[in-house]
Design an enzyme around this catalytic site. Sequence first.
Site, PDB file in Angstrom:
ATOM      1  N   ARG A  39       0.027  -8.296 -22.018  1.00 60.01           N
ATOM      2  CA  ARG A  39      -0.700  -7.861 -23.223  1.00 60.01           C
ATOM      3  C   ARG A  39       0.111  -6.890 -24.072  1.00 60.01           C
ATOM      4  NH1 ARG A  39      -5.502  -6.525 -23.209  1.00 60.01           N
ATOM      5  NH2 ARG A  39      -5.439  -4.598 -24.368  1.00 60.01           N
ATOM      6  N   GLU A  83      -0.177  -8.364   8.004  1.00 60.07           N
ATOM      7  CA  GLU A  83      -0.005  -6.908   8.086  1.00 60.07           C
ATOM      8  C   GLU A  83       1.207  -6.430   7.284  1.00 60.07           C
ATOM      9  OE1 GLU A  83      -2.194  -4.637   9.357  1.00 60.07           O
ATOM     10  OE2 GLU A  83      -3.357  -6.485   9.331  1.00 60.07           O
ATOM     11  N   ASP A 110      -3.794   0.685 -30.430  1.00 59.55           N
ATOM     12  CA  ASP A 110      -3.025   1.812 -30.965  1.00 59.55           C
ATOM     13  C   ASP A 110      -3.891   3.065 -31.069  1.00 59.55           C
ATOM     14  OD1 ASP A 110      -0.883   0.204 -31.137  1.00 59.55           O
ATOM     15  OD2 ASP A 110      -1.013  -0.138 -33.305  1.00 59.55           O
ATOM     16  N   PRO A 140       0.819  -1.222   0.000  1.00 60.15           N
ATOM     17  CA  PRO A 140       0.000   0.000   0.000  1.00 60.15           C
ATOM     18  C   PRO A 140       0.852   1.271   0.000  1.00 60.15           C
ATOM     19  CG  PRO A 140      -0.768  -1.544   1.672  1.00 60.15           C
ATOM     20  CD  PRO A 140       0.522  -2.088   1.144  1.00 60.15           C
TER      21      PRO A 140
HETATM   22  C1  9D3 Z   1      -5.631  -2.674   7.177  1.00 61.07           C
HETATM   23  C2  9D3 Z   1      -4.218  -2.930   7.551  1.00 61.07           C
HETATM   24  N1  9D3 Z   1      -3.414  -1.763   7.221  1.00 61.07           N
HETATM   25  C3  9D3 Z   1      -3.186  -0.901   8.395  1.00 61.07           C
HETATM   26  C4  9D3 Z   1      -3.208  -1.541   9.698  1.00 61.07           C
HETATM   27  C5  9D3 Z   1      -2.118  -2.126   6.662  1.00 61.07           C
HETATM   28  C6  9D3 Z   1      -2.201  -3.047   5.515  1.00 61.07           C
HETATM   29  C7  9D3 Z   1      -1.387  -4.156   5.475  1.00 61.07           C
HETATM   30  C8  9D3 Z   1      -1.456  -5.028   4.414  1.00 61.07           C
HETATM   31  C9  9D3 Z   1      -3.083  -2.824   4.463  1.00 61.07           C
HETATM   32  C10 9D3 Z   1      -3.138  -3.714   3.393  1.00 61.07           C
HETATM   33  C11 9D3 Z   1      -2.338  -4.819   3.375  1.00 61.07           C
HETATM   34  C12 9D3 Z   1      -2.377  -5.756   2.238  1.00 61.07           C
HETATM   35  N2  9D3 Z   1      -2.295  -5.041   0.979  1.00 61.07           N
HETATM   36  C13 9D3 Z   1      -1.330  -5.268   0.088  1.00 61.07           C
HETATM   37  O1  9D3 Z   1      -0.498  -6.125   0.300  1.00 61.07           O
HETATM   38  C14 9D3 Z   1      -1.267  -4.445  -1.089  1.00 61.07           C
HETATM   39  C15 9D3 Z   1      -2.105  -3.384  -1.561  1.00 61.07           C
HETATM   40  C16 9D3 Z   1      -3.298  -2.792  -1.047  1.00 61.07           C
HETATM   41  O2  9D3 Z   1      -3.829  -3.154   0.012  1.00 61.07           O
HETATM   42  N3  9D3 Z   1      -3.862  -1.769  -1.750  1.00 61.07           N
HETATM   43  C17 9D3 Z   1      -3.355  -1.316  -2.915  1.00 61.07           C
HETATM   44  N4  9D3 Z   1      -2.255  -1.833  -3.443  1.00 61.07           N
HETATM   45  C18 9D3 Z   1      -1.654  -2.865  -2.755  1.00 61.07           C
HETATM   46  S1  9D3 Z   1      -0.253  -3.603  -3.247  1.00 61.07           S
HETATM   47  C19 9D3 Z   1      -0.227  -4.650  -1.973  1.00 61.07           C
END
Ligand code: 9D3
Length: 239
Positions: free
Chosen positions: A162, A124, A177, A92
């Site tokens: 793709r 997490e 294109d 994230p």
């Molecule tokens: C809700 C938990 N969050 C704060 C306590 C932290 C958190 C940890 C792990 C939030 C999401 C995740 C899992 N998400 C991903 O591994 C992830 C992700 C995403 O949640 N949103 C957008 N892109 C991505 S890329 C990997």
Amino acid sequence: MRFEAVTLFPEMFDAVLDYGITRRALDRGLYRFHAWNPRDFTDDPHRTVDDRPYGGGPGMLMRAEPLDRALNAVQEDLAGVDLTPWVLHFSPRGRPLTQRRVMELKDVALEQKRALVLLCGRYEGIDERLLARRVDEEISLGDFVLSGGELPALALMDAIIRQLPGALNDAESALQDSFSDGLLDCPHYTRPEVWQGMAVPAVLTRGNHAAIAQWRREESLRLTATLRPDLLQAAQKKI
Ligand code: 9D3
């Protein structure tokens, strides 16, 4: 081109490998895929991949050691075919993915003899020290909360595959294109000519190809101005 996913859920990648354009590209030999499960690189009887966070708090983290060993195995495997890993961590906190970065990553892989290693977190997240040691780039899919990195990894694979030479047929390539200018796509219609009282725009039925091209261009601009004015700013340079 090669994708190497480090994931607790290898079966999720069947979604790309088994369907549609990405399946056809695999059959055509345009890319290869391997999944590496960190659980297979544990050394305790319970095959533990997670542990509690130092400092306390809710949730669990992925342990560094099984991921480090999995990444070592990937690196060894790649060295045998003269490829170097480029390790992408889906997180994230990463840079939001764009079509520009999709194209750059495709070019990096093809031109620099790199394999894209897709490190997918669960729980997490991952012990920060593993990330510091092994990760080249962090990518997010956007500001919303998912349950792990697999779906973003699949999205990136789909977007890159793709674009590989030979992945699309002629019609698919031509279509792509004509809309690679940063505007939204124009509306599309197929038979019947009238459906529930709504007619297809007449210009599309008359066979005047110059008029059709102009209509499509105008509709693209109108839709973009209405739905995504932010895109119009960026596209203006290319008009
Ligand atoms: C809700 C938990 N969050 C704060 C306590 C932290 C958190 C940890 C792990 C939030 C999401 C995740 C899992 N998400 C991903 O591994 C992830 C992700 C995403 O949640 N949103 C957008 N892109 C991505 S890329 C990997």
